[in-house]
Design an enzyme around this catalytic site. Structure first.
Site: not given
Length: 305
Positions: A36, A102-103, A230, A249, A271, A273
């Site tokens: 996404l 992810s997506h 970060d 995550d 997520h 990373d």
């Protein structure tokens, strides 16, 4: 003498050039699929930061595709299928190895489900395979048809269009509401009923390792805040609260990320990373994410894929 022995041992443990050559050289091309609000690259910044070049360095044929930054899994899946066909036509290969973050995980799964003859493997990285509590919260706070939802969708559609334009995919349709619905628990449940391949039947188990000739793998992180430098980590620490203590995550729970053969669901990553973002600022005390992608390419190579 001890120092010299240690040096000799270290040198002996280093892979020779012959050993490194071909380490990531899979039989079929590797296709990386973003999540996404993702992209292939915007200027010098890659979504899969430093990963394509690392895979290519030891023999892999790698393609980074661009699908809609925000849209339903099915729409993104059809966009990916078109590009898979183009890659196969250009390379002469019979199949591809899909790696989706992810997506991108469900997006890759869609293609493997509707055209298993074109896919050798699917690797889901932090994939939203059983929904995300963050999407559930967003839809609950701003239900479809509400003023809040209208505003949220307008902003996110605009952001997706900007990302798509900057990365050269301005012709792709964007629909943030469809994306959120696809990533919700209810949306993934509906999707999985039609495309169940590799999805665990238990709450937090493993799924089938191979279905219709397609091999399924997954891995994910479980540390929302992983690097003090970060700038995105504080936001992921905040979104992680949506999971009410479940291992996650920052955007996806570990159990939701599991698909097929689970390599690990508890890397000390958040997520972003998982794809070596933000620009390589990941956990210094965990295996480098680039290494994990290289290991997976080698795993596919050894499996004849």
């Amino acid at each position: 003498m001890g120092w010299l022995a240690a040096c000799a041992l270290a040198i002996g443990l280093l892979p020779s050039a012959a050993q490194a050559a071909g380490y990531t050289q899979t039989k079929y091309p590797i296709v990386l699929v973003h999540g996404l609000f993702g992209f292939d690259n915007i200027g010098p910044v890659e979504y899969f930061y430093g990963i394509p070049s690392a895979l290519r360095a030891d023999g892999a044929q790698v393609y980074v595709v661009q699908v809609a930054a925000a849209n339903s899994t099915e729409v993104r899946g059809e966009q990916l299928l078109t590009q898979v066909r183009q890659i196969l036509a250009a390379t002469g290969a019979a199949k591809v190895n899909l790696m989706g973050h992810s997506h991108g995980g469900p997006t890759a799964r869609y293609v493997a489900s509707v055209r298993p003859d074109l896919v050798a493997s699917v690797t889901s990285i932090g994939g939203v395979n059983k929904g995300s509590a963050v999407a559930d919260v967003l839809l609950g706070v701003a239900p479809p048809g509400s003023l809040q939802n209208t505003a949220l969708v307008s902003v996110t559609n605009g952001l997706a269009s900007i990302i798509s334009f900057l990365s050269g995919g301005s012709g792709l349709s964007q629909n943030a509401l469809a994306a959120a619905q696809s990533l919700s628990t209810a949306g993934t449940l509906k999707f999985n009923a039609k495309h169940p391949q590799g999805v665990p039947t238990s709450a937090c188990g493993e799924g089938a390792y191979s279905v219709n000739g397609v091999a399924y793998y997954s891995w994910s992180g479980a540390q929302p805040y992983s690097n003090l430098l970060d700038p995105v980590d504080p936001a992921l620490a905040l979104t992680s609260l949506a999971f009410v203590g479940a291992k996650n995550d920052g955007l996806v729970s570990s159990c939701s990320s599991r698909l097929g053969r689970v390599i690990r669901d508890d890397y000390a990553f958040n997520h972003l990373d998982e794809v070596n973002q933000t620009v390589g600022l990941t956990n210094l005390f965990e295996t480098n994410p680039v290494t994990i992608f290289r290991q997976q390419a080698n795993r596919l190579r050894n499996a004849g894929l």
